[in-house]
Motif scaffolding. Structure first.
Motif, mmCIF file in Angstrom:
data_model
loop_
_atom_site.group_PDB
_atom_site.id
_atom_site.type_symbol
_atom_site.label_atom_id
_atom_site.label_comp_id
_atom_site.label_asym_id
_atom_site.label_seq_id
_atom_site.Cartn_x
_atom_site.Cartn_y
_atom_site.Cartn_z
ATOM 1 N N GLU A 86 -62.836 -81.123 -121.164
ATOM 2 C CA GLU A 86 -63.667 -80.265 -120.322
ATOM 3 C C GLU A 86 -65.155 -80.514 -120.546
ATOM 4 O O GLU A 86 -65.950 -80.420 -119.612
ATOM 5 C CB GLU A 86 -63.371 -78.788 -120.595
ATOM 6 N N ALA A 99 -66.150 -74.750 -126.539
ATOM 7 C CA ALA A 99 -65.177 -73.703 -126.204
ATOM 8 C C ALA A 99 -65.433 -72.392 -126.942
ATOM 9 O O ALA A 99 -64.890 -71.359 -126.564
ATOM 10 C CB ALA A 99 -63.765 -74.194 -126.484
ATOM 11 N N TYR A 144 -60.319 -78.902 -124.602
ATOM 12 C CA TYR A 144 -61.731 -78.507 -124.615
ATOM 13 C C TYR A 144 -62.642 -79.735 -124.599
ATOM 14 O O TYR A 144 -63.672 -79.740 -123.922
ATOM 15 C CB TYR A 144 -62.062 -77.662 -125.844
ATOM 16 N N ALA A 161 -65.239 -80.692 -128.510
ATOM 17 C CA ALA A 161 -64.427 -79.498 -128.252
ATOM 18 C C ALA A 161 -65.183 -78.205 -128.521
ATOM 19 O O ALA A 161 -64.793 -77.141 -128.016
ATOM 20 C CB ALA A 161 -63.168 -79.544 -129.117
#
Length: 149
Positions: free
Chosen positions: A113, A64, A110, A61
């Motif tokens: 992604e 981000a 996140y 994550a």
């Protein structure tokens, strides 16, 4: 000119925290204070998620923000930016009511992604946290570093 500048959960997103704090100093009146509060994702604890799994989740994550461990770096960043009489406090209240579940869900977004952790592993971690809340074994601790100079 202001006598107080405050940044809350912001410094982790800026490109150059030292330069940002120098700009705070520039706009402050003499004797004014800069106050920054930021977290450190790697110091978070999510019960009952196993440590290595949580760490992998945080790492996935972390893309981000620029500096996901900014909290621990705030003190030295203030010093590097030329502040004197820098004060630091750390607050780490345990959330047992689910108020930080949104943070976990955002981190999951996140992590998805980033593509560095499998979707099934990310979903498993979120499910563990959500199920723990239902069962009463949930606890999330997200320390906040408060630095003033």
């Amino acid at each position: 000119m202001p006598s107080l500048v405050t940044a809350r959960n912001t410094m982790m997103y800026v490109d150059d925290p030292v330069q940002t704090l120098k700009e705070f100093r520039r706009v402050l009146r003499p004797g004014g204070l800069a106050h920054a509060v930021d977290g450190d994702w790697y110091m978070m604890v999510a019960e009952p998620v196993e440590h290595d799994a949580w760490r992998a989740f945080v790492k996935a994550a972390s893309h981000a923000c620029r500096t996901s461990d900014m909290g621990r770096k705030l003190y030295s960043t203030f010093l590097e930016a030329g502040y004197q009489n820098v004060q630091i406090s750390i607050f780490a209240n345990a959330d047992v009511d689910g108020r930080l579940l949104g943070v976990v869900r955002n981190m999951a977004k996140y992590a998805h992604e980033s593509g560095t952790l499998t979707a099934s592993k990310i979903d498993e971690i979120v499910e563990q946290v959500e199920q723990a809340l239902v069962c009463g074994s949930y606890m999330l601790v997200s320390p906040q570093f408060v630095v003033t100079g």
